[in-house]
Structure formats: structure tokens, C-alpha cells
Write a protein that holds these residues in place. Sequence first.
Motif, mmCIF file in Angstrom:
data_model
loop_
_atom_site.group_PDB
_atom_site.id
_atom_site.type_symbol
_atom_site.label_atom_id
_atom_site.label_comp_id
_atom_site.label_asym_id
_atom_site.label_seq_id
_atom_site.Cartn_x
_atom_site.Cartn_y
_atom_site.Cartn_z
ATOM 1 N N UNK A 44 24.336 64.042 40.644
ATOM 2 C CA UNK A 44 23.363 63.254 41.410
ATOM 3 C C UNK A 44 24.015 62.531 42.581
ATOM 4 N N UNK A 45 25.315 62.457 42.595
ATOM 5 C CA UNK A 45 26.045 61.737 43.642
ATOM 6 C C UNK A 45 26.030 62.572 44.919
ATOM 7 N N UNK A 46 25.528 61.987 46.017
ATOM 8 C CA UNK A 46 25.491 62.667 47.316
ATOM 9 C C UNK A 46 26.341 61.850 48.281
ATOM 10 N N UNK A 47 27.480 62.388 48.669
ATOM 11 C CA UNK A 47 28.429 61.658 49.515
ATOM 12 C C UNK A 47 27.851 61.432 50.899
ATOM 13 N N UNK A 48 27.814 60.174 51.330
ATOM 14 C CA UNK A 48 27.414 59.820 52.690
ATOM 15 C C UNK A 48 28.678 59.924 53.541
ATOM 16 N N UNK A 49 28.759 60.965 54.354
ATOM 17 C CA UNK A 49 30.003 61.255 55.080
ATOM 18 C C UNK A 49 30.293 60.260 56.197
ATOM 19 N N UNK A 50 29.325 59.431 56.546
ATOM 20 C CA UNK A 50 29.554 58.450 57.612
ATOM 21 C C UNK A 50 30.179 57.154 57.111
ATOM 22 N N UNK A 51 30.193 56.965 55.797
ATOM 23 C CA UNK A 51 30.782 55.749 55.225
ATOM 24 C C UNK A 51 32.294 55.921 55.128
ATOM 25 N N UNK A 52 33.011 54.926 55.602
ATOM 26 C CA UNK A 52 34.477 54.957 55.566
ATOM 27 C C UNK A 52 34.919 54.317 54.250
ATOM 28 N N UNK A 53 35.658 55.067 53.435
ATOM 29 C CA UNK A 53 36.094 54.505 52.146
ATOM 30 C C UNK A 53 36.841 53.188 52.329
ATOM 31 N N UNK A 54 36.633 52.277 51.364
ATOM 32 C CA UNK A 54 37.244 50.949 51.388
ATOM 33 C C UNK A 54 38.386 50.909 50.370
ATOM 34 N N UNK A 55 39.065 49.776 50.309
ATOM 35 C CA UNK A 55 40.212 49.652 49.412
ATOM 36 C C UNK A 55 39.850 49.968 47.963
ATOM 37 N N UNK A 56 38.632 49.604 47.526
ATOM 38 C CA UNK A 56 38.252 49.833 46.127
ATOM 39 C C UNK A 56 38.007 51.306 45.820
ATOM 40 N N UNK A 57 38.013 52.163 46.844
ATOM 41 C CA UNK A 57 37.935 53.605 46.619
ATOM 42 C C UNK A 57 39.309 54.231 46.400
ATOM 43 N N UNK A 58 40.346 53.463 46.663
ATOM 44 C CA UNK A 58 41.717 53.962 46.543
ATOM 45 C C UNK A 58 42.538 53.266 45.449
ATOM 46 N N UNK A 59 42.225 51.998 45.179
ATOM 47 C CA UNK A 59 43.080 51.188 44.310
ATOM 48 C C UNK A 59 42.266 50.431 43.269
ATOM 49 N N UNK A 60 42.912 50.140 42.135
ATOM 50 C CA UNK A 60 42.368 49.159 41.194
ATOM 51 C C UNK A 60 42.607 47.787 41.796
ATOM 52 N N UNK A 61 41.881 46.792 41.331
ATOM 53 C CA UNK A 61 41.998 45.440 41.891
ATOM 54 C C UNK A 61 43.418 44.902 41.871
ATOM 55 N N UNK A 62 44.169 45.229 40.838
ATOM 56 C CA UNK A 62 45.531 44.706 40.727
ATOM 57 C C UNK A 62 46.564 45.533 41.504
ATOM 58 N N UNK A 63 46.114 46.590 42.177
ATOM 59 C CA UNK A 63 47.035 47.467 42.916
ATOM 60 C C UNK A 63 46.908 47.362 44.434
ATOM 61 N N UNK A 64 45.931 46.639 44.927
ATOM 62 C CA UNK A 64 45.634 46.633 46.367
ATOM 63 C C UNK A 64 46.809 46.061 47.149
ATOM 64 N N UNK A 65 47.341 46.852 48.094
ATOM 65 C CA UNK A 65 48.436 46.324 48.911
ATOM 66 C C UNK A 65 47.946 45.230 49.855
#
Length: 155
Positions: A44-65
Motif C-alpha cells: 500500500x506504500x506509494x513513494x512520493x518521489x518529490x519528498x526529500x528523505x530526512x534524518x529519520x529515514x536514515x538513522x535511529x534517534x540515537x545514531x543521528x550525526x
Amino acid sequence: MKVKYLTCSLCNHFDAVNKKCSVLPFDTTSNEREYAGRCAAENRFVRNINVIPDYFNYFNDDEVPVCFEDDLSNLPKDENGNPLFVITKRGLERAIPADPEMKLTSSKFIGVEKIYTLQGQSELLQEIGYTQLQKLAFIKGTIISPLLEVQLKCV
């Protein structure tokens, strides 16, 4: 960098103004991972290609550089070399001009004004209504996006 975690902000079904999913009867947030993961597993997930991924798409909260910066390198640029993005309640998005004839200009730090983009106008429509959107577009010297007008006629 590859997206590690899907979130509602990246899905086309997410209504950021009302913080709701248009497919499932859930209130949700931009950085919600559980619902997004479930939707992806159930196709059901439809990726909106215009949205730029944010830090929470790459890291857990305790890993954010500390020095995390959004990757704007692949975005189109204005005549001054600034990336064309708009800040919405969904997050940073690739700016799609509301008026196809208008050249967008961007600020390196705040992007393109909402009124000049399709995403911004869509969000403003929900926040201030059609009449106020018309007035703002007139004051700013732009038009309401033809795509938005078509969507309004279909409602």
C-alpha cells in the motif's frame, strides 16, 4: 545515501496538514515508521518521489550525526545555483512550479515560497481556503496551479 527506514512522510497517502493516512483510518506523523513498514509489506506504500528523505529515514534517534544535512545535490537549481525545494509540513520537497511559465527562485536556506509551488499551494488551500489562496496568488503575482484547479473540480 540509501533510505533505511520508510516513514509516512515519504508516502503519497500521507496528508501532512491533517496528520492522517488517506488509505488507512489512522492518525499518524511524518516520521512514523511502523505504519509505513506495514503498508510497504502489504503493497500500500506509494513513494512520493518529490519528498526529500530526512534524518529519520536514515538513522535511529540515537545514531543521528550532529552534522546531518539534507541531500539537495540532485535537485534542479535556479539561475543563481540554489537548489529548488519547498518546505512543507511533510518536510523538504522538490519544488514543482504552480505556474509552468514562471521561473522559480530559491533561497539556499528557506527554499521557494509556498505560493509559487504546487505542493505549497495544495497545503495553503487546506490551511487558508480557496478564496484566501486566490488573493495571496494575486498579491504575489502568480496563478493557482492548473493541476490544483483540476483537482478542485474533481472533488
